[in-house]
Scaffold this motif. Structure first.
Motif, mmCIF file in Angstrom:
data_model
loop_
_atom_site.group_PDB
_atom_site.id
_atom_site.type_symbol
_atom_site.label_atom_id
_atom_site.label_comp_id
_atom_site.label_asym_id
_atom_site.label_seq_id
_atom_site.Cartn_x
_atom_site.Cartn_y
_atom_site.Cartn_z
ATOM 1 N N ARG A 180 26.950 38.283 16.302
ATOM 2 C CA ARG A 180 27.613 37.369 17.244
ATOM 3 C C ARG A 180 28.376 38.126 18.329
ATOM 4 N NH1 ARG A 180 31.369 32.239 15.606
ATOM 5 N NH2 ARG A 180 31.294 31.216 17.624
ATOM 6 N N TYR A 181 29.216 39.067 17.921
ATOM 7 C CA TYR A 181 29.772 39.966 18.915
ATOM 8 C C TYR A 181 30.220 41.283 18.330
ATOM 9 C CZ TYR A 181 34.390 38.129 17.793
ATOM 10 O OH TYR A 181 35.523 37.763 17.150
ATOM 11 N N HIS A 182 30.518 42.169 19.218
ATOM 12 C CA HIS A 182 30.519 43.573 18.896
ATOM 13 C C HIS A 182 31.691 44.270 19.577
ATOM 14 C CE1 HIS A 182 29.439 47.685 20.145
ATOM 15 N NE2 HIS A 182 29.174 47.765 18.859
ATOM 16 N N VAL A 183 32.295 45.249 18.878
ATOM 17 C CA VAL A 183 33.370 46.045 19.497
ATOM 18 C C VAL A 183 33.108 47.542 19.286
ATOM 19 C CG1 VAL A 183 35.233 44.335 19.325
ATOM 20 C CG2 VAL A 183 34.771 45.845 17.364
ATOM 21 N N GLY A 198 38.457 40.542 9.739
ATOM 22 C CA GLY A 198 38.209 40.440 11.179
ATOM 23 C C GLY A 198 36.840 40.963 11.578
ATOM 24 N N LEU B 34 37.205 30.175 16.410
ATOM 25 C CA LEU B 34 36.662 30.853 17.584
ATOM 26 C C LEU B 34 35.611 29.993 18.263
ATOM 27 C CD1 LEU B 34 35.697 33.554 19.060
ATOM 28 C CD2 LEU B 34 34.365 33.946 16.995
ATOM 29 N N LYS B 35 35.715 29.901 19.585
ATOM 30 C CA LYS B 35 34.658 29.249 20.377
ATOM 31 C C LYS B 35 34.076 30.294 21.331
ATOM 32 C CE LYS B 35 37.465 25.120 20.650
ATOM 33 N NZ LYS B 35 38.457 24.552 21.564
ATOM 34 N N ILE B 36 32.860 30.068 21.778
ATOM 35 C CA ILE B 36 32.272 30.946 22.794
ATOM 36 C C ILE B 36 32.213 30.171 24.115
ATOM 37 C CG2 ILE B 36 30.242 32.306 23.451
ATOM 38 C CD1 ILE B 36 31.571 33.492 21.011
ATOM 39 N N ARG B 92 38.582 39.916 22.048
ATOM 40 C CA ARG B 92 37.808 40.514 20.959
ATOM 41 C C ARG B 92 38.711 41.268 19.997
ATOM 42 N NH1 ARG B 92 31.950 41.035 22.132
ATOM 43 N NH2 ARG B 92 31.763 39.657 23.897
ATOM 44 N N ILE B 95 40.603 38.750 17.890
ATOM 45 C CA ILE B 95 39.814 38.079 16.853
ATOM 46 C C ILE B 95 39.536 38.991 15.659
ATOM 47 C CG2 ILE B 95 37.503 37.148 16.375
ATOM 48 C CD1 ILE B 95 37.698 35.965 19.280
#
Lengths: 262, 262
Positions: A180-183, A198, B34-36, B92, B95
């Motif tokens: 979904r997302y990345h850091v 997290g 969380l929403k996108i 980010r 979260i």
């Protein structure tokens, strides 16, 4: 090792971390003198001094044990026990003033880490783990976070794109696309974010034993899976081995990641 | 605006940040919903609620002023004054549990930011700046760090490789090669690292006004240069403008960077 013995060793790990913290935290709040090592990575005088004092304390208490340390403190003896140390994991963060760097310490028996500590002096956060016990700042820690089991909903982290091989980076990019997302960034602090919920997945390549072994007992105490990219347990073979790692809380997400990376 | 008026506005900025912090810090320590958003970036209920309360307080105190806010609070009135807000810059980080996210607030007059605040609730660190005044946690701040003036010795930071255009990324890669070492991640916290001396250079592309304008008065109070990639001052033209930015303490390093980026 029985519970009383583990508690004694845990006390000693805390002493090592306390001594290291005096040096590193002082250094973090001052102007830093920086050298570049042969491998291009930065090192500070605080790194070297903190390692020195920890190695001295270990050698005094356990003269027969081996030590694997990031800077100059390594000694290889004929022992089943090896201490693994990294006084400042995340040296770049340390140097620029970002508080995510940590001190990593563990004891291995026949190549397997049995107790580990990760201290974050600038965040006042210390993790210690062995068997089914996980402590955050000396209090028993139990997450009540509900983790997703769907990789398309997962959060993924890794320290930096330049740490992957060319082939590894391609596989990692596929993993970024699957999640979904990345850091980026974070070094050893990312593992604490998996424990707290997290992050769902942390993937690295080219780690030294001192970058990752101290975290293994903490992660395993919380039923978090850690293997290499083809699913094998990490085991201390020789002191210069490099490790590609996958760390995930949820088994389905772990399997999906391995399918992409292997 | 005279000193007494600046002090009054500074008090109000602190009040806004205090109210925002109650919501965001509480959210940071809880499980997050969380929403996108349409642009793919994440948003949390805490983002929205913190912005709402700040917008209400501003509209109550300065009903004639315009507001530019990240989520839904924007209102454009016929005024020389515009408030610019971002309750959670570095969503980010927020979260995943990384404490580097910040709350950004400023007041602009005829498009120029005249007073700005950057609060880091999870690090207990708050910066406020106007004219030649810079405050860290309400104490006057003056760095005694000696900055390098040689780009080959400089530390460079930026939030993430995916935030650059393809052409921008090529130029940024050239800048990475020209500097000593480089870090990703950090969002608005990187600017505080320039103030303290850990970073020499921060470069970004595609920033919204609320990502950067609140930092300008803080940076300028410490004689830190901030322009776009061709050397122009940043000025609030319209609310949806995007900004490519170069921030550097040392003038020689700033010039070297501009020569690579322009």
């Amino acid at each position: 090792m029985n519970e009383a013995e583990f508690k004694q060793i845990a006390d000693f790990l805390n002493t090592l971390a306390d001594e290291s913290k005096k040096i590193t935290l002082d250094g973090f709040n001052s102007d830093k003198q920086l050298k570049i090592k042969d491998d291009g990575s930065p090192v500070t005088e605080f790194d070297v001094n903190a390692e020195k004092i920890m190695c001295e304390l270990i050698s005094e208490k356990f003269p027969d044990h081996s030590i694997l340390a990031e800077e100059n403190g390594t000694k290889k003896l004929d022992s089943d026990y090896t201490w693994i140390l990294d006084p400042i994991d995340g040296t770049r963060s340390f140097i620029i003033g970002r508080p995510l760097w940590g001190t990593l310490i563990c004891l291995t028996f026949k190549g397997m880490p049995i107790i580990g500590l990760a201290d974050f002096p600038a965040l006042n956060e210390r993790w210690l783990g062995y068997e089914k016990n996980c402590f955050l700042n000396n209090c028993q820690f139990k997450s009540n976070h509900v983790f997703t089991n769907d990789i398309s909903q997962a959060t993924l982290g890794s320290t930096g794109p330049s740490l992957f091989s060319q082939e590894g980076k391609k596989k990692y990019d596929a993993l970024i696309n699957a999640t979904r997302y990345h850091v980026w960034s974070g070094d050893c602090h990312n593992y604490c974010l998996i424990i707290k919920g997290g992050l769902d997945l942390v993937v690295e390549q080219g780690l030294a034993a001192y970058d990752i072994f101290p975290l293994i007992p903490i992660l395993k105490s919380q039923d978090i899976t850690i293997t290499d990219w083809i699913g094998n347990q990490l085991h201390l073979e020789n002191f210069s081995s490099k490790y590609s790692t996958v760390v995930a809380k949820d088994t389905e997400i772990y399997k999906s990641a391995i399918n992409i990376l292997k």
